[in-house]
Write a protein that holds these residues in place. Structure first.
Motif, PDB file in Angstrom:
ATOM      1  N   PHE A  37      55.683 -43.778  59.312  1.00 25.48           N
ATOM      2  CA  PHE A  37      55.783 -42.409  58.809  1.00 25.48           C
ATOM      3  C   PHE A  37      56.598 -41.539  59.764  1.00 25.48           C
ATOM      4  O   PHE A  37      57.460 -40.761  59.347  1.00 25.48           O
ATOM      5  CB  PHE A  37      54.378 -41.820  58.614  1.00 25.48           C
ATOM      6  CG  PHE A  37      54.381 -40.439  58.044  1.00 25.48           C
ATOM      7  CD1 PHE A  37      54.683 -40.224  56.708  1.00 25.48           C
ATOM      8  CD2 PHE A  37      54.100 -39.335  58.846  1.00 25.48           C
ATOM      9  CE1 PHE A  37      54.688 -38.940  56.181  1.00 25.48           C
ATOM     10  CE2 PHE A  37      54.105 -38.052  58.324  1.00 25.48           C
ATOM     11  CZ  PHE A  37      54.405 -37.852  56.986  1.00 25.48           C
ATOM     12  N   MET A  38      56.354 -41.700  61.075  1.00 24.54           N
ATOM     13  CA  MET A  38      57.089 -40.942  62.091  1.00 24.54           C
ATOM     14  C   MET A  38      58.597 -41.164  61.956  1.00 24.54           C
ATOM     15  O   MET A  38      59.381 -40.220  61.969  1.00 24.54           O
ATOM     16  CB  MET A  38      56.632 -41.364  63.495  1.00 24.54           C
ATOM     17  CG  MET A  38      57.446 -40.751  64.627  1.00 24.54           C
ATOM     18  SD  MET A  38      56.881 -41.325  66.269  1.00 24.54           S
ATOM     19  CE  MET A  38      58.184 -40.661  67.325  1.00 24.54           C
ATOM     20  N   TYR A  39      58.975 -42.434  61.796  1.00 21.38           N
ATOM     21  CA  TYR A  39      60.401 -42.744  61.724  1.00 21.38           C
ATOM     22  C   TYR A  39      61.037 -42.302  60.408  1.00 21.38           C
ATOM     23  O   TYR A  39      62.210 -41.932  60.369  1.00 21.38           O
ATOM     24  CB  TYR A  39      60.643 -44.232  62.000  1.00 21.38           C
ATOM     25  CG  TYR A  39      60.514 -44.543  63.477  1.00 21.38           C
ATOM     26  CD1 TYR A  39      61.451 -44.059  64.396  1.00 21.38           C
ATOM     27  CD2 TYR A  39      59.449 -45.282  63.972  1.00 21.38           C
ATOM     28  CE1 TYR A  39      61.319 -44.303  65.744  1.00 21.38           C
ATOM     29  CE2 TYR A  39      59.319 -45.538  65.331  1.00 21.38           C
ATOM     30  CZ  TYR A  39      60.250 -45.048  66.205  1.00 21.38           C
ATOM     31  OH  TYR A  39      60.120 -45.288  67.553  1.00 21.38           O
ATOM     32  N   LEU A  40      60.250 -42.321  59.319  1.00 22.77           N
ATOM     33  CA  LEU A  40      60.775 -41.858  58.027  1.00 22.77           C
ATOM     34  C   LEU A  40      61.020 -40.346  58.067  1.00 22.77           C
ATOM     35  O   LEU A  40      62.064 -39.862  57.612  1.00 22.77           O
ATOM     36  CB  LEU A  40      59.801 -42.215  56.894  1.00 22.77           C
ATOM     37  CG  LEU A  40      59.743 -43.706  56.520  1.00 22.77           C
ATOM     38  CD1 LEU A  40      58.639 -43.951  55.495  1.00 22.77           C
ATOM     39  CD2 LEU A  40      61.084 -44.200  55.973  1.00 22.77           C
ATOM     40  N   VAL A  41      60.054 -39.611  58.655  1.00 26.62           N
ATOM     41  CA  VAL A  41      60.217 -38.154  58.793  1.00 26.62           C
ATOM     42  C   VAL A  41      61.404 -37.861  59.714  1.00 26.62           C
ATOM     43  O   VAL A  41      62.237 -36.994  59.432  1.00 26.62           O
ATOM     44  CB  VAL A  41      58.919 -37.496  59.330  1.00 26.62           C
ATOM     45  CG1 VAL A  41      59.139 -36.011  59.612  1.00 26.62           C
ATOM     46  CG2 VAL A  41      57.778 -37.673  58.345  1.00 26.62           C
TER      47      VAL A  41
ATOM     48  N   PHE B   8      66.841 -24.698  61.845  1.00 27.45           N
ATOM     49  CA  PHE B   8      65.395 -24.519  62.022  1.00 27.45           C
ATOM     50  C   PHE B   8      64.607 -25.478  61.127  1.00 27.45           C
ATOM     51  O   PHE B   8      63.584 -26.023  61.543  1.00 27.45           O
ATOM     52  CB  PHE B   8      64.985 -23.055  61.768  1.00 27.45           C
ATOM     53  CG  PHE B   8      65.152 -22.193  62.987  1.00 27.45           C
ATOM     54  CD1 PHE B   8      64.331 -22.374  64.103  1.00 27.45           C
ATOM     55  CD2 PHE B   8      66.131 -21.201  63.041  1.00 27.45           C
ATOM     56  CE1 PHE B   8      64.497 -21.583  65.241  1.00 27.45           C
ATOM     57  CE2 PHE B   8      66.301 -20.405  64.181  1.00 27.45           C
ATOM     58  CZ  PHE B   8      65.480 -20.604  65.282  1.00 27.45           C
ATOM     59  N   VAL B   9      65.108 -25.716  59.888  1.00 25.96           N
ATOM     60  CA  VAL B   9      64.452 -26.679  58.986  1.00 25.96           C
ATOM     61  C   VAL B   9      64.497 -28.075  59.622  1.00 25.96           C
ATOM     62  O   VAL B   9      63.475 -28.771  59.698  1.00 25.96           O
ATOM     63  CB  VAL B   9      65.132 -26.697  57.590  1.00 25.96           C
ATOM     64  CG1 VAL B   9      64.606 -27.857  56.742  1.00 25.96           C
ATOM     65  CG2 VAL B   9      64.911 -25.378  56.871  1.00 25.96           C
ATOM     66  N   ALA B  10      65.670 -28.467  60.109  1.00 28.26           N
ATOM     67  CA  ALA B  10      65.827 -29.769  60.779  1.00 28.26           C
ATOM     68  C   ALA B  10      64.887 -29.853  61.981  1.00 28.26           C
ATOM     69  O   ALA B  10      64.236 -30.878  62.214  1.00 28.26           O
ATOM     70  CB  ALA B  10      67.277 -29.973  61.211  1.00 28.26           C
ATOM     71  N   GLY B  11      64.812 -28.757  62.745  1.00 24.17           N
ATOM     72  CA  GLY B  11      63.972 -28.706  63.940  1.00 24.17           C
ATOM     73  C   GLY B  11      62.495 -28.872  63.623  1.00 24.17           C
ATOM     74  O   GLY B  11      61.777 -29.596  64.321  1.00 24.17           O
ATOM     75  N   ILE B  12      62.034 -28.218  62.561  1.00 22.78           N
ATOM     76  CA  ILE B  12      60.621 -28.323  62.156  1.00 22.78           C
ATOM     77  C   ILE B  12      60.305 -29.779  61.785  1.00 22.78           C
ATOM     78  O   ILE B  12      59.283 -30.331  62.194  1.00 22.78           O
ATOM     79  CB  ILE B  12      60.319 -27.374  60.964  1.00 22.78           C
ATOM     80  CG1 ILE B  12      60.327 -25.920  61.445  1.00 22.78           C
ATOM     81  CG2 ILE B  12      58.969 -27.715  60.311  1.00 22.78           C
ATOM     82  CD1 ILE B  12      60.364 -24.884  60.326  1.00 22.78           C
ATOM     83  N   ILE B  13      61.231 -30.421  61.042  1.00 19.30           N
ATOM     84  CA  ILE B  13      61.002 -31.807  60.604  1.00 19.30           C
ATOM     85  C   ILE B  13      61.014 -32.785  61.784  1.00 19.30           C
ATOM     86  O   ILE B  13      60.119 -33.617  61.917  1.00 19.30           O
ATOM     87  CB  ILE B  13      62.035 -32.215  59.533  1.00 19.30           C
ATOM     88  CG1 ILE B  13      61.830 -31.353  58.269  1.00 19.30           C
ATOM     89  CG2 ILE B  13      61.924 -33.705  59.195  1.00 19.30           C
ATOM     90  CD1 ILE B  13      62.908 -31.510  57.218  1.00 19.30           C
ATOM     91  N   THR B  14      62.018 -32.675  62.660  1.00 14.66           N
ATOM     92  CA  THR B  14      62.099 -33.643  63.772  1.00 14.66           C
ATOM     93  C   THR B  14      60.966 -33.451  64.782  1.00 14.66           C
ATOM     94  O   THR B  14      60.480 -34.429  65.345  1.00 14.66           O
ATOM     95  CB  THR B  14      63.466 -33.617  64.492  1.00 14.66           C
ATOM     96  OG1 THR B  14      63.851 -32.275  64.762  1.00 14.66           O
ATOM     97  CG2 THR B  14      64.537 -34.305  63.675  1.00 14.66           C
TER      98      THR B  14
END
Lengths: 83, 83
Positions: A37-41, B8-14
Protein backbone atom coordinates in the motif's frame (compact mmCIF):
# COMPACT_ATOMS: atom_id res chain seq x y z
CA UNK A 1 27.30 26.65 -7.84
CA UNK A 2 24.35 25.88 -10.10
CA UNK A 3 21.44 24.90 -7.85
CA UNK A 4 20.55 22.11 -10.30
CA UNK A 5 23.85 20.38 -9.42
CA UNK A 6 22.71 20.31 -5.76
CA UNK A 7 19.39 18.92 -6.97
CA UNK A 8 21.15 16.16 -8.90
CA UNK A 9 23.25 15.24 -5.83
CA UNK A 10 20.06 15.04 -3.74
CA UNK A 11 18.40 12.99 -6.49
CA UNK A 12 21.27 10.47 -6.69
CA UNK A 13 21.14 9.98 -2.90
CA UNK A 14 17.34 9.65 -2.57
CA UNK A 15 17.04 7.27 -5.53
CA UNK A 16 20.05 5.23 -4.29
CA UNK A 17 18.27 4.89 -0.93
CA UNK A 18 15.71 2.59 -2.56
CA UNK A 19 18.31 0.19 -4.00
CA UNK A 20 19.10 -1.74 -0.76
CA UNK A 21 15.34 -2.37 -0.37
CA UNK A 22 15.15 -3.75 -3.94
CA UNK A 23 18.26 -5.91 -3.32
CA UNK A 24 16.87 -7.18 0.03
CA UNK A 25 13.55 -8.23 -1.54
CA UNK A 26 15.32 -9.85 -4.52
CA UNK A 27 17.76 -11.75 -2.27
CA UNK A 28 15.38 -12.93 0.47
CA UNK A 29 12.27 -13.22 -1.74
CA UNK A 30 10.46 -11.88 1.33
CA UNK A 31 8.46 -8.69 1.24
CA UNK A 32 6.60 -9.05 4.57
CA UNK A 33 8.09 -5.91 6.10
CA UNK A 34 7.45 -3.81 3.04
CA UNK A 35 3.98 -2.35 2.67
CA UNK A 36 2.53 -2.71 -0.84
CA UNK A 37 0.00 0.00 0.00
CA UNK A 38 2.86 2.38 0.88
CA UNK A 39 4.49 1.88 -2.51
CA UNK A 40 1.20 2.20 -4.42
CA UNK A 41 0.43 5.51 -2.68
CA UNK A 42 4.04 6.61 -3.29
CA UNK A 43 3.65 5.73 -6.98
CA UNK A 44 0.65 8.09 -7.29
CA UNK A 45 2.38 10.84 -5.29
CA UNK A 46 5.63 10.69 -7.28
CA UNK A 47 3.64 10.75 -10.55
CA UNK A 48 2.09 14.07 -9.47
CA UNK A 49 5.53 15.37 -8.39
CA UNK A 50 6.80 14.46 -11.87
CA UNK A 51 3.99 16.50 -13.45
CA UNK A 52 4.83 19.40 -11.08
CA UNK A 53 8.54 19.14 -12.02
CA UNK A 54 7.72 19.28 -15.73
CA UNK A 55 5.60 22.42 -15.22
CA UNK A 56 8.25 24.31 -13.18
CA UNK A 57 10.86 22.87 -15.61
CA UNK A 58 13.57 21.85 -13.13
CA UNK A 59 15.85 19.18 -14.71
CA UNK A 60 17.07 17.62 -11.45
CA UNK A 61 13.50 17.19 -10.15
CA UNK A 62 12.34 15.72 -13.49
CA UNK A 63 15.18 13.15 -13.63
CA UNK A 64 14.91 12.25 -9.91
CA UNK A 65 11.14 11.73 -10.02
CA UNK A 66 11.36 9.68 -13.25
CA UNK A 67 14.01 7.33 -11.80
CA UNK A 68 12.19 7.05 -8.44
CA UNK A 69 9.02 6.10 -10.32
CA UNK A 70 10.89 3.32 -12.17
CA UNK A 71 12.38 1.97 -8.91
CA UNK A 72 9.00 2.04 -7.12
CA UNK A 73 7.47 0.18 -10.09
CA UNK A 74 10.17 -2.50 -9.71
CA UNK A 75 9.45 -2.86 -5.96
CA UNK A 76 5.69 -3.15 -6.65
CA UNK A 77 6.44 -5.85 -9.27
CA UNK A 78 8.57 -7.81 -6.71
CA UNK A 79 5.92 -7.32 -4.02
CA UNK A 80 3.21 -8.84 -6.25
CA UNK A 81 5.47 -11.60 -7.67
CA UNK A 82 6.83 -12.76 -4.28
CA UNK A 83 3.70 -12.21 -2.20
CA UNK B 1 -4.48 26.38 -11.33
CA UNK B 2 -1.55 27.49 -9.23
CA UNK B 3 1.20 24.89 -9.72
CA UNK B 4 1.99 25.08 -5.98
CA UNK B 5 -1.47 23.58 -5.27
CA UNK B 6 -0.47 20.56 -7.39
CA UNK B 7 2.80 20.43 -5.42
CA UNK B 8 0.90 20.43 -2.12
CA UNK B 9 -1.38 17.59 -3.35
CA UNK B 10 1.71 15.57 -4.37
CA UNK B 11 3.31 16.41 -1.00
CA UNK B 12 0.29 15.23 1.01
CA UNK B 13 0.25 11.92 -0.91
CA UNK B 14 3.99 11.18 -0.71
CA UNK B 15 4.23 12.05 3.00
CA UNK B 16 1.03 10.06 3.75
CA UNK B 17 2.66 7.07 2.03
CA UNK B 18 5.10 6.78 4.93
CA UNK B 19 2.38 6.66 7.62
CA UNK B 20 1.33 2.97 7.13
CA UNK B 21 5.01 2.01 7.52
CA UNK B 22 5.24 3.96 10.79
CA UNK B 23 1.96 2.41 11.99
CA UNK B 24 3.11 -1.11 11.02
CA UNK B 25 6.39 -0.76 12.94
CA UNK B 26 4.63 0.75 15.96
CA UNK B 27 1.97 -1.99 16.00
CA UNK B 28 4.16 -5.06 15.35
CA UNK B 29 7.30 -3.74 17.05
CA UNK B 30 9.10 -5.48 14.19
CA UNK B 31 11.36 -3.61 11.80
CA UNK B 32 13.02 -6.60 10.10
CA UNK B 33 11.72 -5.78 6.64
CA UNK B 34 12.64 -2.13 6.88
CA UNK B 35 16.23 -1.23 6.06
CA UNK B 36 17.76 1.23 8.55
CA UNK B 37 20.46 2.02 6.00
CA UNK B 38 17.75 2.97 3.46
CA UNK B 39 16.22 5.47 5.86
CA UNK B 40 19.58 6.93 6.91
CA UNK B 41 20.54 7.51 3.26
CA UNK B 42 17.05 8.93 2.62
CA UNK B 43 17.49 11.30 5.59
CA UNK B 44 20.67 12.74 4.02
CA UNK B 45 19.07 12.96 0.55
CA UNK B 46 15.90 14.68 1.76
CA UNK B 47 18.02 17.16 3.78
CA UNK B 48 19.76 18.19 0.55
CA UNK B 49 16.39 18.38 -1.27
CA UNK B 50 15.18 20.69 1.53
CA UNK B 51 18.20 22.95 0.98
CA UNK B 52 17.47 22.90 -2.79
CA UNK B 53 13.79 23.76 -2.14
CA UNK B 54 14.75 26.73 0.04
CA UNK B 55 17.07 28.07 -2.69
CA UNK B 56 14.50 27.80 -5.52
CA UNK B 57 11.89 29.05 -2.99
CA UNK B 58 9.01 26.67 -3.78
CA UNK B 59 6.60 26.47 -0.79
CA UNK B 60 5.15 23.02 -1.59
CA UNK B 61 8.63 21.47 -1.91
CA UNK B 62 9.81 23.14 1.32
CA UNK B 63 6.79 21.91 3.33
CA UNK B 64 6.86 18.38 1.79
CA UNK B 65 10.59 17.89 2.41
CA UNK B 66 10.33 19.21 5.99
CA UNK B 67 7.46 16.83 6.88
CA UNK B 68 9.14 13.87 5.12
CA UNK B 69 12.31 14.56 7.13
CA UNK B 70 10.31 14.46 10.39
CA UNK B 71 8.60 11.17 9.41
CA UNK B 72 11.90 9.55 8.39
CA UNK B 73 13.41 10.66 11.73
CA UNK B 74 10.50 8.93 13.52
CA UNK B 75 11.06 5.69 11.55
CA UNK B 76 14.80 5.79 12.33
CA UNK B 77 13.94 6.26 16.05
CA UNK B 78 11.59 3.21 15.95
CA UNK B 79 14.17 1.19 14.01
CA UNK B 80 16.82 1.83 16.68
CA UNK B 81 14.41 1.45 19.64
CA UNK B 82 12.86 -1.85 18.41
CA UNK B 83 15.95 -3.39 16.81
Amino acid sequence: MNIEIIGFVAGIITTAAYLPQVYKIWKTKKTDGVSLFMYLVMFIGISIWLYYSLIIDRPSLIVANTITLLIISTIIYFKIKFK
